[in-house]
Motif scaffolding. Sequence first.
Motif, PDB file in Angstrom:
ATOM      1  N   LEU A  79      42.093  33.386  51.796  1.00 56.89           N
ATOM      2  CA  LEU A  79      43.184  33.421  52.767  1.00 56.89           C
ATOM      3  C   LEU A  79      44.548  33.089  52.178  1.00 56.89           C
ATOM      4  N   VAL A  80      44.571  32.395  51.034  1.00 57.09           N
ATOM      5  CA  VAL A  80      45.847  31.987  50.440  1.00 57.09           C
ATOM      6  C   VAL A  80      46.048  32.639  49.075  1.00 57.09           C
ATOM      7  N   CYS A  81      45.119  32.392  48.159  1.00 57.03           N
ATOM      8  CA  CYS A  81      45.311  32.857  46.783  1.00 57.03           C
ATOM      9  C   CYS A  81      45.297  34.376  46.671  1.00 57.03           C
ATOM     10  N   PHE A  82      44.453  35.036  47.459  1.00 55.64           N
ATOM     11  CA  PHE A  82      44.407  36.494  47.385  1.00 55.64           C
ATOM     12  C   PHE A  82      45.723  37.132  47.822  1.00 55.64           C
ATOM     13  N   PRO A  83      46.287  36.743  48.982  1.00 54.77           N
ATOM     14  CA  PRO A  83      47.595  37.320  49.333  1.00 54.77           C
ATOM     15  C   PRO A  83      48.683  36.988  48.315  1.00 54.77           C
ATOM     16  N   VAL A  84      48.653  35.771  47.781  1.00 50.89           N
ATOM     17  CA  VAL A  84      49.654  35.403  46.772  1.00 50.89           C
ATOM     18  C   VAL A  84      49.525  36.284  45.539  1.00 50.89           C
ATOM     19  N   ALA A  85      48.266  36.494  45.098  1.00 48.77           N
ATOM     20  CA  ALA A  85      48.034  37.250  43.863  1.00 48.77           C
ATOM     21  C   ALA A  85      48.332  38.733  44.014  1.00 48.77           C
ATOM     22  N   THR A  86      48.186  39.274  45.220  1.00 48.20           N
ATOM     23  CA  THR A  86      48.311  40.719  45.395  1.00 48.20           C
ATOM     24  C   THR A  86      49.620  41.162  46.046  1.00 48.20           C
ATOM     25  N   VAL A  87      50.199  40.309  46.882  1.00 49.26           N
ATOM     26  CA  VAL A  87      51.385  40.721  47.634  1.00 49.26           C
ATOM     27  C   VAL A  87      52.607  39.882  47.275  1.00 49.26           C
ATOM     28  N   TRP A  88      52.472  38.576  47.409  1.00 53.75           N
ATOM     29  CA  TRP A  88      53.631  37.697  47.294  1.00 53.75           C
ATOM     30  C   TRP A  88      54.242  37.724  45.888  1.00 53.75           C
ATOM     31  N   ARG A  89      53.410  37.863  44.848  1.00 52.72           N
ATOM     32  CA  ARG A  89      53.924  37.830  43.472  1.00 52.72           C
ATOM     33  C   ARG A  89      54.826  39.017  43.167  1.00 52.72           C
ATOM     34  N   GLN A  90      54.587  40.129  43.824  1.00 54.45           N
ATOM     35  CA  GLN A  90      55.348  41.359  43.596  1.00 54.45           C
ATOM     36  C   GLN A  90      55.326  41.770  42.121  1.00 54.45           C
ATOM     37  N   GLY A  91      54.146  41.663  41.508  1.00 51.26           N
ATOM     38  CA  GLY A  91      53.995  42.104  40.129  1.00 51.26           C
ATOM     39  C   GLY A  91      54.526  41.164  39.076  1.00 51.26           C
ATOM     40  N   LYS A  92      54.947  39.971  39.454  1.00 50.37           N
ATOM     41  CA  LYS A  92      55.479  39.001  38.501  1.00 50.37           C
ATOM     42  C   LYS A  92      54.396  37.976  38.134  1.00 50.37           C
ATOM     43  N   GLY A  93      54.506  37.449  36.921  1.00 47.00           N
ATOM     44  CA  GLY A  93      53.669  36.313  36.528  1.00 47.00           C
ATOM     45  C   GLY A  93      52.221  36.648  36.255  1.00 47.00           C
ATOM     46  N   ASP A  94      51.940  37.837  35.722  1.00 46.29           N
ATOM     47  CA  ASP A  94      50.557  38.169  35.373  1.00 46.29           C
ATOM     48  C   ASP A  94      49.987  37.173  34.366  1.00 46.29           C
ATOM     49  N   PHE A  95      50.830  36.672  33.481  1.00 43.17           N
ATOM     50  CA  PHE A  95      50.378  35.686  32.492  1.00 43.17           C
ATOM     51  C   PHE A  95      49.764  34.469  33.168  1.00 43.17           C
ATOM     52  N   PHE A  96      50.417  33.952  34.200  1.00 42.13           N
ATOM     53  CA  PHE A  96      49.931  32.752  34.881  1.00 42.13           C
ATOM     54  C   PHE A  96      48.645  33.044  35.655  1.00 42.13           C
ATOM     55  N   LEU A  97      48.575  34.228  36.260  1.00 44.07           N
ATOM     56  CA  LEU A  97      47.346  34.605  36.951  1.00 44.07           C
ATOM     57  C   LEU A  97      46.183  34.680  35.967  1.00 44.07           C
ATOM     58  N   GLY A  98      46.432  35.240  34.788  1.00 43.67           N
ATOM     59  CA  GLY A  98      45.384  35.304  33.781  1.00 43.67           C
ATOM     60  C   GLY A  98      44.908  33.929  33.357  1.00 43.67           C
ATOM     61  N   CYS A  99      45.840  33.004  33.179  1.00 34.57           N
ATOM     62  CA  CYS A  99      45.459  31.634  32.817  1.00 34.57           C
ATOM     63  C   CYS A  99      44.619  30.986  33.913  1.00 34.57           C
ATOM     64  N   LEU A 100      44.977  31.212  35.166  1.00 31.17           N
ATOM     65  CA  LEU A 100      44.209  30.646  36.270  1.00 31.17           C
ATOM     66  C   LEU A 100      42.803  31.234  36.327  1.00 31.17           C
ATOM     67  N   LEU A 101      42.674  32.517  36.029  1.00 30.80           N
ATOM     68  CA  LEU A 101      41.339  33.116  36.014  1.00 30.80           C
ATOM     69  C   LEU A 101      40.462  32.515  34.921  1.00 30.80           C
ATOM     70  N   MET A 102      41.062  32.097  33.828  1.00 27.97           N
ATOM     71  CA  MET A 102      40.292  31.505  32.737  1.00 27.97           C
ATOM     72  C   MET A 102      39.701  30.149  33.105  1.00 27.97           C
ATOM     73  N   ALA A 103      40.163  29.573  34.202  1.00 29.08           N
ATOM     74  CA  ALA A 103      39.577  28.317  34.668  1.00 29.08           C
ATOM     75  C   ALA A 103      38.100  28.465  35.007  1.00 29.08           C
ATOM     76  N   GLU A 104      37.683  29.695  35.320  1.00 23.99           N
ATOM     77  CA  GLU A 104      36.284  29.919  35.684  1.00 23.99           C
ATOM     78  C   GLU A 104      35.331  29.846  34.490  1.00 23.99           C
ATOM     79  N   LEU A 105      35.862  29.597  33.300  1.00 24.42           N
ATOM     80  CA  LEU A 105      35.001  29.491  32.120  1.00 24.42           C
ATOM     81  C   LEU A 105      33.976  28.364  32.261  1.00 24.42           C
ATOM     82  N   SER A 106      34.298  27.354  33.048  1.00 22.43           N
ATOM     83  CA  SER A 106      33.375  26.224  33.208  1.00 22.43           C
ATOM     84  C   SER A 106      32.274  26.500  34.226  1.00 22.43           C
TER      85      SER A 106
END
Length: 208
Positions: A79-106
């Motif tokens: 409800l929050v992260c998905f809209p932020v990642a797909t709409v609110w960012r407007q294509g900015k900050g892919d680097f930060f999104l990638g870093c956040l996805l790497m958190a799932e390594l654990s």
Amino acid sequence: MASTAGYIISSSCQHVIDDQHWLAAAYPPFAVPYFVYDVYAMYLCHLQRAQVKGHGPGGARAFLRHERLMVLHHGAMVLVCFPVATVWRQGKGDFFLGCLLMAELSTPLVCLGKVLILLHLQHTTLHKLNAVALLLTFLLCRVLLFPYLYWAYGRHRGLALLRVPSALPVAYNMAAVAMAAPQLYWFGLICRGAWRLFRPAGSPPRPP
């Protein structure tokens, strides 16, 4: 898969704000059904566990009380992260999104630890090695992730790390705190579990 996608995205972005990678737009819609399914799967497990223990069929209220943190996490992702990642960012900050996805390594290590406990293999060398790997991975990919993101943005802006929070909008800092707080809580639980696993024989247990 999330960690692999995150590494590909973050390592492909030299400019932390403007550089883009197609996976950054494609992965969030792919991941959302998982969170929905996982809540449903946890609910089915809750019903089965209650039936096996003779507690009756259970119910949604008991499930939400027992799994409130995970349900809150999954709900926030949808409800929050998905809209932020797909709409609110407007294509900015892919680097930060990638870093956040790497958190799932654990996450695979968390699952492996649970499986080993269910198989009564919690005293094996494999379980201890997994606990060490989980502790280090969680620390690096989830706890220290947020100082790293602030440092990366500060390097982009030419700011010292301690000056970055004041250079960001309050909402950004509040979002970082909201995401970091559960990680610190879970890391505390992991440290407590590691202490119980590795404490010297005869040493008093930690107070609850």
